[in-house]
Design an enzyme around this catalytic site. Sequence first.
Site, PDB file in Angstrom:
ATOM      1  CD  GLU A  33       9.918 -29.695  23.383  1.00 15.76           C
ATOM      2  OE1 GLU A  33       9.560 -30.710  22.749  1.00 15.76           O
ATOM      3  OE2 GLU A  33       9.300 -29.264  24.371  1.00 15.76           O
ATOM      4  CG  HIS A  34      14.072 -29.756  18.973  1.00 14.67           C
ATOM      5  ND1 HIS A  34      13.812 -30.161  17.690  1.00 14.67           N
ATOM      6  CD2 HIS A  34      13.290 -28.679  19.204  1.00 14.67           C
ATOM      7  CE1 HIS A  34      12.910 -29.354  17.140  1.00 14.67           C
ATOM      8  NE2 HIS A  34      12.563 -28.446  18.046  1.00 14.67           N
ATOM      9  CB  THR A  35      16.154 -34.440  24.032  1.00 17.45           C
ATOM     10  OG1 THR A  35      14.777 -34.577  24.374  1.00 17.45           O
ATOM     11  CG2 THR A  35      16.696 -33.163  24.626  1.00 17.45           C
ATOM     12  CG  ASP A  36      12.443 -36.773  19.890  1.00 16.95           C
ATOM     13  OD1 ASP A  36      13.184 -35.834  19.502  1.00 16.95           O
ATOM     14  OD2 ASP A  36      11.297 -36.952  19.449  1.00 16.95           O
ATOM     15  CB  ALA A 121      -3.972 -27.202  21.988  1.00 21.12           C
ATOM     16  CG  ASP A 171       3.174 -36.974  21.701  1.00 19.78           C
ATOM     17  OD1 ASP A 171       4.029 -36.453  22.449  1.00 19.78           O
ATOM     18  OD2 ASP A 171       2.872 -36.514  20.576  1.00 19.78           O
TER      19      ASP A 171
END
Length: 378
Positions: A33-36, A121, A171
Amino acid sequence: MELKEKIANDFATRFGGEGNFYASAGRINLIGEHTDYNGGFVFPGAIDKMIMAEIRPNGCDTVRVRSIDIDDYTEFGLNEEDAPQQSWARYIFGVCREIIKRGGTLKGFDAVFAGNVPLGAGLSSSAALESCFAFALNDLFNDNSIDRFELARIGQSTEHNYCGVNCGIMDQFASVFGKKDHLMRLDCRSGEFEYFPFRPEGYTLVLVDSVVKHELADSPYNRRRESCERVAGRLGVETLRDATMEMLDAARADISDEDYRRARYVIGEKQRVLDVCDALVAGDYETVGERMYQTHRGLSEDYEVSCEELDFLNGLARECGVTGSRIMGGGFGGCTINLVKNELLEKFTGEARRQFCERYGHEPKIHEVIISDGARKL
Ligand code: ADP
Ligand code: MG
């Protein structure tokens, strides 16, 4: 009624006869997470919640689409440049425009679609929608000559250019490339990816959606990015992907405490993704779960993108003996992803509903997911 049957009935009523069926899926991200934007890894997989469409070329230069779930209909010409008003239709319009922009072939078609990816969601229903149509139009009009990565980019550009969402590629990538019983480690720097087996026998993946979204006055997302860039600059690397904990510690005196903690999270997260890959190859889901908890802690304490509700859900998971739990998504609300032993499933979801409701006045939304195939022809 089953999704396919519902769509077939609707298609026959509106357009008569039948077309081809296509589907694509929502996604989860197990870890990363928050790595891209730091050139690191993400680790998503497609899920058993999908968008399905029945589509048939109509021999004219108009696209006619009906959304069963929104109970709405739209038409647009192939040469029209103004996007439809309805937000759901902009995703399809955008995919069409992006195919044309790339020199792909597009002809008029009739379509009916519906789905069961919960909207908004954190499971990326919009990517499912884009990739379902991108995949279908590639199959129907382009002999599948547009490669899959380009299909993902078509979805991403649709979000950027027609939906006002400045998203990364994860995504759409997950939706297009998703494969049953596999997660994908995507290297956000090189675009390379690798499948890893994900067959958590005896465990279930459960999303607990807090249904809260804290809007913050300043832009915490941009400030996190700036911290990361500052530390990378200080360490003399392009992104934190190339930094190690040793480099960070050696430079600690020259870095603010806040920046230090931000970078510590990002560098730690890179290693956690790699650890999870090894653990999956070894079938060691307990280690996977531990890393998920560590990620949550990093996001909460070092990266500071959690919120009370998410920390509460994470703590509750731990109390119930859940194997792994963490924030999924950017933070400040949204959902947690939980790896739960089947024998604890009822207890955990029951307690999450009851205790969360007692405390925050509304129930969270709970979704069990299974890692499944992404975009495909049925
Ligand atoms: P998410 O996190 O689920 O991707 P978004 O706001 O990005 O949330 O996308 C949700 C939008 O995608 C909806 O508002 C709608 O326009 C479109 N959408 C998603 N699923 C459907 C569906 N089943 N039918 C019609 N439109 C859908
Ligand atoms: Mg979306």
